[in-house]
Write a protein that holds these residues in place. Structure first.
Motif, mmCIF file in Angstrom:
data_model
loop_
_atom_site.group_PDB
_atom_site.id
_atom_site.type_symbol
_atom_site.label_atom_id
_atom_site.label_comp_id
_atom_site.label_asym_id
_atom_site.label_seq_id
_atom_site.Cartn_x
_atom_site.Cartn_y
_atom_site.Cartn_z
ATOM 1 N N UNK A 42 95.948 61.164 5.044
ATOM 2 C CA UNK A 42 96.154 59.862 5.191
ATOM 3 C C UNK A 42 95.455 59.261 4.362
ATOM 4 N N UNK A 43 95.033 59.436 2.482
ATOM 5 C CA UNK A 43 93.756 58.887 1.960
ATOM 6 C C UNK A 43 94.264 58.269 1.231
ATOM 7 N N UNK A 44 95.779 58.475 1.271
ATOM 8 C CA UNK A 44 97.413 58.137 0.354
ATOM 9 C C UNK A 44 97.394 56.810 0.353
ATOM 10 N N UNK A 45 97.021 56.503 1.816
ATOM 11 C CA UNK A 45 97.743 55.274 2.456
ATOM 12 C C UNK A 45 96.629 54.278 2.808
ATOM 13 N N UNK A 46 97.299 52.911 2.526
ATOM 14 C CA UNK A 46 96.490 51.806 3.281
ATOM 15 C C UNK A 46 96.126 51.717 4.933
ATOM 16 N N UNK A 89 100.565 56.432 -2.678
ATOM 17 C CA UNK A 89 99.444 57.852 -3.621
ATOM 18 C C UNK A 89 98.631 56.628 -4.213
ATOM 19 N N UNK A 90 97.121 56.832 -4.163
ATOM 20 C CA UNK A 90 96.710 55.838 -4.862
ATOM 21 C C UNK A 90 96.547 55.857 -6.406
ATOM 22 N N UNK A 91 96.412 54.667 -6.738
ATOM 23 C CA UNK A 91 96.305 54.597 -8.014
ATOM 24 C C UNK A 91 94.862 55.107 -8.435
ATOM 25 N N UNK A 92 94.660 55.515 -10.014
ATOM 26 C CA UNK A 92 93.976 55.876 -10.253
ATOM 27 C C UNK A 92 93.663 55.228 -12.027
ATOM 28 N N UNK A 93 92.533 54.063 -11.804
ATOM 29 C CA UNK A 93 92.361 54.043 -13.450
ATOM 30 C C UNK A 93 92.432 54.157 -14.389
ATOM 31 N N UNK A 94 93.719 54.554 -15.330
ATOM 32 C CA UNK A 94 94.203 55.356 -16.680
ATOM 33 C C UNK A 94 94.533 54.961 -17.747
ATOM 34 N N UNK A 95 94.230 56.238 -18.462
ATOM 35 C CA UNK A 95 94.193 55.312 -20.138
ATOM 36 C C UNK A 95 96.232 55.701 -20.446
ATOM 37 N N UNK A 96 96.728 55.406 -18.947
ATOM 38 C CA UNK A 96 98.630 55.826 -19.450
ATOM 39 C C UNK A 96 99.546 56.647 -19.882
ATOM 40 N N UNK A 97 97.985 57.778 -20.911
ATOM 41 C CA UNK A 97 99.010 58.840 -21.324
ATOM 42 C C UNK A 97 99.555 59.706 -19.819
ATOM 43 N N UNK A 194 102.073 47.269 -14.256
ATOM 44 C CA UNK A 194 101.271 47.531 -12.906
ATOM 45 C C UNK A 194 99.783 48.149 -13.550
ATOM 46 N N UNK A 195 100.014 49.485 -14.210
ATOM 47 C CA UNK A 195 98.838 50.047 -14.309
ATOM 48 C C UNK A 195 97.915 49.779 -15.486
ATOM 49 N N UNK A 196 98.170 48.838 -16.184
ATOM 50 C CA UNK A 196 97.240 47.132 -16.844
ATOM 51 C C UNK A 196 96.337 46.778 -15.570
ATOM 52 N N UNK A 197 97.480 46.027 -15.097
ATOM 53 C CA UNK A 197 97.356 45.127 -14.013
ATOM 54 C C UNK A 197 96.209 45.651 -12.519
ATOM 55 N N UNK A 198 96.300 46.906 -12.751
ATOM 56 C CA UNK A 198 95.527 46.874 -11.372
ATOM 57 C C UNK A 198 94.367 48.154 -12.382
ATOM 58 N N UNK A 199 94.132 48.465 -13.558
ATOM 59 C CA UNK A 199 93.114 48.572 -13.975
ATOM 60 C C UNK A 199 92.274 47.956 -14.861
ATOM 61 N N UNK A 200 92.961 46.014 -14.628
ATOM 62 C CA UNK A 200 91.970 45.304 -14.989
ATOM 63 C C UNK A 200 91.418 44.469 -13.904
ATOM 64 N N UNK A 201 92.352 44.205 -13.095
ATOM 65 C CA UNK A 201 91.984 43.251 -11.777
ATOM 66 C C UNK A 201 91.141 44.077 -10.394
ATOM 67 N N UNK A 202 91.709 45.344 -10.552
ATOM 68 C CA UNK A 202 91.418 45.341 -9.105
ATOM 69 C C UNK A 202 90.480 46.104 -8.971
ATOM 70 N N UNK A 203 89.545 46.090 -8.631
ATOM 71 C CA UNK A 203 87.756 46.352 -8.110
ATOM 72 C C UNK A 203 88.209 47.199 -7.173
ATOM 73 N N UNK A 204 88.610 47.621 -6.607
ATOM 74 C CA UNK A 204 88.997 48.528 -5.375
ATOM 75 C C UNK A 204 88.991 49.418 -5.464
ATOM 76 N N UNK A 205 90.127 50.672 -4.652
ATOM 77 C CA UNK A 205 91.147 51.578 -4.287
ATOM 78 C C UNK A 205 92.269 50.143 -4.490
ATOM 79 N N UNK A 206 93.771 50.508 -4.540
ATOM 80 C CA UNK A 206 94.512 50.126 -4.873
ATOM 81 C C UNK A 206 95.370 51.319 -4.935
ATOM 82 N N UNK A 207 96.322 51.097 -3.666
ATOM 83 C CA UNK A 207 97.011 51.771 -2.659
ATOM 84 C C UNK A 207 99.076 51.307 -2.769
#
Length: 303
Positions: A42-46, A89-97, A194-207
């Motif tokens: 359930x936690x994977x969905x908004x 899924x929920x996006x996790x801030x990452x270095x893109x590796x 999208x990874x960079x956008x959510x890394x930089x500007x999403x403060x909470x959880x991103x779905x």
């Protein structure tokens, strides 16, 4: 002396035990009835809510993608076309590796209800797979001799940070055949954008929800249709807690935005659009009803 009353008590207790076992079984299941519990992803969905409006019938399977006994993400899977319809899924801030040393896995419960609730690596020899396994999902051999296609992730490991979350994306129930030029070009560029956008500007959880449309083209093996080839790829994100001071050219793409692209060698650039526009585009290309909605309440938080 065993009386009718005793038998009634015994049968009631047996029913309770069966119900408990059923709940335990369901809470651990890979293939689930719904995504209504934490144990069922359930936690994977908004707001714990999957996309609305898919005309499911009995054919599509809801997968709570479990790895190492933990729910990782959600997939709606088509066991006839042998591809995911979408993964969420929920996006996790990452270095893109990108990790490439994980083994490819499969979903045991698509082949048998008695199968493990965790995804498992493919055995070294395909002779260890029973026949109804190939009936239910794609196998490595389906991708072996098709050099023009790459295994394109719907939930990409670059959008995960934890090594086990990354590993869990390497299941064939989370990939589709993507034209090589599209996979390594526009699609990879969009995933990184999208990874960079959510890394930089999403403060909470991103779905994030990423899916496909199909038009009938298939990968064939041994003169059989095996794996559907997507016509379009699409993706959308939802992040309600974002940086209000982001530049305007990015701020209007929050809390939610989407994109789609043609899975082809040419004319395959990703088109970014508001989620409403994406839904309208997809309604004419997917088996959904007029109420099709990607995110609960259009990713607008309840005030």
């Amino acid at each position: 002396m065993v009386t009718v009353k005793h038998l009634s008590i015994y049968s009631s207790l047996s029913l309770v035990v069966l119900l408990i076992l059923g709940c335990v079984r369901e809470s651990q299941a890979g293939v689930v009835e719904d995504f209504n519990h934490v144990e069922r992803c359930k936690d994977s969905l908004y707001m714990g809510t999957p996309p609305r409006g898919y005309l499911l019938g009995n054919s599509l399977k809801k997968l709570c993608q479990r790895y190492e006994d933990k729910p990782r993400f959600v997939t709606l899977y088509d066991p006839h076309k042998h591809i995911p319809v979408y993964s969420a899924y929920t996006f996790k801030k990452s270095d893109g590796e990108k990790r490439v040393d994980f083994p490819w896995m499969f979903e045991p419960q698509l082949a048998s209800e008695k199968g493990s609730s965790n995804m498992e690596p493919f055995p070294q020899s395909s002779s260890h797979m029973h026949m109804n396994f190939e009936d239910s999902q794609a196998v490595l051999e389906d991708y072996a001799d098709v050099v023009q296609y790459e295994r394109g992730h719907l939930n990409p490991d670059e959008h995960q940070a934890d090594p086990l979350d990354k590993a869990s994306t390497y299941t064939l129930t989370n990939v589709v055949p993507q034209i090589r030029e599209f996979n390594i070009g526009p699609w990879a560029e969009h995933e990184d954008l999208i990874r960079k956008r959510l890394n930089n500007y999403c403060r909470g959880k991103a779905y994030v929800i990423t899916g496909v449309t199909t038009s009938g083209n298939m990968i064939r093996r041994d003169n059989l249709d095996r794996v559907a080839i997507p016509e379009y790829m699409w993706s959308a994100y939802c992040c309600t807690d974002y940086d209000q001071n982001a530049p305007y050219f990015l701020r209007y793409k929050f809390p939610a935005f989407g994109a789609y692209g043609l899975n082809d060698r040419v004319n395959n650039h990703l088109v970014e659009v508001p989620v409403k526009n994406l839904e309208k585009f997809l309604r004419g290309r997917m088996d959904v009803d007029k109420n099709f909605q990607i995110f609960y309440n259009d990713c607008v938080p309840d005030s």
